[in-house]
Design an enzyme around this catalytic site. Structure first.
Site, PDB file in Angstrom:
ATOM      1  N   GLN A   1       1.086  -1.013   0.076  1.00 25.29           N
ATOM      2  CA  GLN A   1      -0.085  -0.148  -0.011  1.00 25.29           C
ATOM      3  C   GLN A   1       0.842   1.286  -0.143  1.00 25.29           C
ATOM      4  O   GLN A   1       0.257   2.407  -0.116  1.00 25.29           O
ATOM      5  CB  GLN A   1      -0.954  -0.084   1.546  1.00 25.29           C
TER       6      GLN A   1
ATOM      7  N   CYS B   1     -10.176  -8.553   1.421  1.00 28.42           N
ATOM      8  CA  CYS B   1      -9.572 -10.259   2.412  1.00 28.42           C
ATOM      9  C   CYS B   1      -9.169 -10.385   3.443  1.00 28.42           C
ATOM     10  O   CYS B   1      -9.246 -11.206   3.868  1.00 28.42           O
ATOM     11  CB  CYS B   1      -7.615 -10.238   1.878  1.00 28.42           C
TER      12      CYS B   1
ATOM     13  N   HIS C   1      -1.754  -4.972  -8.596  1.00 34.93           N
ATOM     14  CA  HIS C   1      -2.651  -4.063  -8.969  1.00 34.93           C
ATOM     15  C   HIS C   1      -3.409  -3.695  -7.800  1.00 34.93           C
ATOM     16  O   HIS C   1      -4.295  -3.176  -8.062  1.00 34.93           O
ATOM     17  CB  HIS C   1      -3.807  -5.569  -8.935  1.00 34.93           C
TER      18      HIS C   1
HETATM   19  N1  PMP Z   1      -0.390  -7.078   1.396  1.00 35.56           N
HETATM   20  C1  PMP Z   1      -1.516  -5.819   1.356  1.00 35.56           C
HETATM   21  C2  PMP Z   1      -0.507  -4.624   2.451  1.00 35.56           C
HETATM   22  C3  PMP Z   1      -2.803  -5.877   0.869  1.00 35.56           C
HETATM   23  O1  PMP Z   1      -3.586  -4.581   0.692  1.00 35.56           O
HETATM   24  C4  PMP Z   1      -2.576  -6.996  -0.120  1.00 35.56           C
HETATM   25  C5  PMP Z   1      -4.202  -7.127  -1.169  1.00 35.56           C
HETATM   26  N2  PMP Z   1      -5.824  -7.404  -0.185  1.00 35.56           N
HETATM   27  C6  PMP Z   1      -2.075  -8.243  -0.132  1.00 35.56           C
HETATM   28  C7  PMP Z   1      -0.533  -8.187   0.841  1.00 35.56           C
HETATM   29  C8  PMP Z   1      -2.068  -9.324  -1.106  1.00 35.56           C
HETATM   30  O2  PMP Z   1      -2.126  -8.622  -2.285  1.00 35.56           O
HETATM   31  P1  PMP Z   1      -2.122  -9.669  -3.221  1.00 35.56           P
HETATM   32  O3  PMP Z   1      -3.571  -9.723  -4.056  1.00 35.56           O
HETATM   33  O4  PMP Z   1      -1.208  -8.942  -4.883  1.00 35.56           O
HETATM   34  O5  PMP Z   1      -2.013 -11.567  -3.322  1.00 35.56           O
END
Ligand code: PMP
Length: 379
Positions: free
Chosen positions: A177, A319, A197
């Site tokens: 982030q 997530c 992304h």
């Molecule tokens: N770390 C952080 C701080 C995130 O915000 C995210 C995505 N939500 C991830 C890791 C995981 O990234 P990815 O979707 O590329 O697996």
């Protein structure tokens, strides 16, 4: 549609899509093949790697292309903890971490590792508490640069200063982030991860940047691609497109910062005019994340109310929202329990416009009027 959920994912930049398409069309060859087309494709891959190296101002660190930050965190944390096991079995992390780090660390507990969590005071990492957790058994510290729910910035350089007295500790940082928003403290981190992304690249694009490649236990076995660290046929188009996304994001970083800072101020000001609502996000946090607390109302209800107006925001993080009953990060930052349940995250990117912000504020005021009684009762 007004899209204000850019911490969950961002809209791909057309240049990134174009690169992905062109490379897939013209260089679909396997970069490990010995023929001339394989060699040309491999050259393209290595060019992408070296462009990223230059943009990130790396020195001796290695870059490994992965499918995303989840894979990068898993590879590094598991591989590093296991390879250092003979020297110590304690990992320090925080409740603010993304599940891809937190759940990996927790999985290691079943292999005998001890996990300790650093505390936060007034929204800031408590450095004195961090120091008190360090001892000769600690081999790995896993923290994030910017929290994805509240936008809190962790003091990576100060943490590294403390760790100078603990040379066997590996300091791993999640920069998902922060890249494209802040300058990365690349020299203060032993390894870090990025996710394409989150800065207008594509889903399934990730990086692991690492300074001691040879010292780590492998967890993916096979053809030995990516320095033997991540076996599997390399997705060259994806990786070249990622390097394009990295270049664009870094070149737009300072402009994006000041634009989103302006949006954040406007939004926070609007929230402060509505008695009972909270601005959970910190003044000194990143400008692209605003977290609003609606005490007495469930976050999902607020998200649905915005959805009905064709506005996308989220409760906590995409997530975590399917898993946790209450948000661990907000709790660690001492947000009151009644406010946590009604927290909504609003996040901006380069495609966010002033008229998006104006519309959001109008709808916020409308939702507030409808839910005022519930909010008042809860305060
Ligand atoms: N770390 C952080 C701080 C995130 O915000 C995210 C995505 N939500 C991830 C890791 C995981 O990234 P990815 O979707 O590329 O697996």
């Amino acid at each position: 549609m007004i899209y204000l959920d850019n911490c969950a994912t961002t809209k791909p930049d057309p240049e990134v899509l174009k690169t992905f398409h062109t490379v897939n069309e013209k260089y679909y060859f396997n970069p490990s093949s010995p023929h001339h087309k394989g060699l040309e494709t491999n050259k393209l891959l290595e060019q992408a790697r070296s462009q990223i190296r230059d943009i990130l101002k790396l020195k001796n660190q290695s870059i490994i292309f992965t499918s995303g930050a989840t894979e990068s965190n898993n590879l590094l944390i598991t591989g590093m903890a296991r390879s250092k096991k003979p020297f110590g079995q304690t990992i320090i992390t925080s409740h603010l971490e993304h599940p891809s780090a937190l759940e990996t660390v927790r999985a290691l507990e079943s292999e005998g590792f001890t996990v300790k969590y650093v505390e936060f005071k007034d929204g800031r990492l408590d450095l004195e508490h961090f120091k008190s957790l360090l001892n000769s058994d600690v081999t790995l510290v896993c923290l994030m640069h910017v929290n994805n729910v509240m936008g809190a910035i962790l003091p990576i350089t100060s943490i590294k200063e403390v760790l100078k007295n603990y040379p066997k500790v590996h300091f791993h940082v999640d920069c998902v982030q922060s890249f494209g928003k802040l300058e990365l403290p690349v020299d203060a981190m032993d390894s870090f991860v990025l996710s394409g992304h989150k800065f207008n690249g594509l889903k399934g694009q990730g990086l692991l940047v690492f300074n001691q490649l040879k010292t780590i236990t492998h967890t993916v076995f096979g053809g030995g691609q990516e320095y033997g660290f991540r076996s599997g046929t390399v997705n060259v188009a994806n990786d070249v497109a990622l390097s394009r996304a990295v270049r664009i994001a870094e070149s737009e970083r300072t402009e994006l910062y000041s634009r989103t800072q302006h949006f954040k101020e406007q939004l926070e000001h609007a929230v402060q005019q509505l008695p009972g609502l909270y601005v959970n996000s910190l003044e000194e946090g990143v400008p692209h994340i605003v977290n609003i607390g609606f005490p007495g109302v469930k976050g999902e209800v607020i998200v649905n109310a915005f959805s009905k107006e064709d506005i996308c925001v989220s409760t906590t993080s995409a997530c975590s929202s399917k898993r946790a009953k209450f948000n661990e990060a907000l709790n660690a930052l001492h947000v009151p329990e009644t406010v946590i349940a009604g927290s909504v995250r609003v996040s901006f990117d380069k495609y966010t416009t002033q008229s998006d912000i104006n519309r959001f504020i109008t709808v916020l005021q409308q939702i507030y009027r409808e839910m005022k009684e519930l909010i008042k009762d809860a305060v």
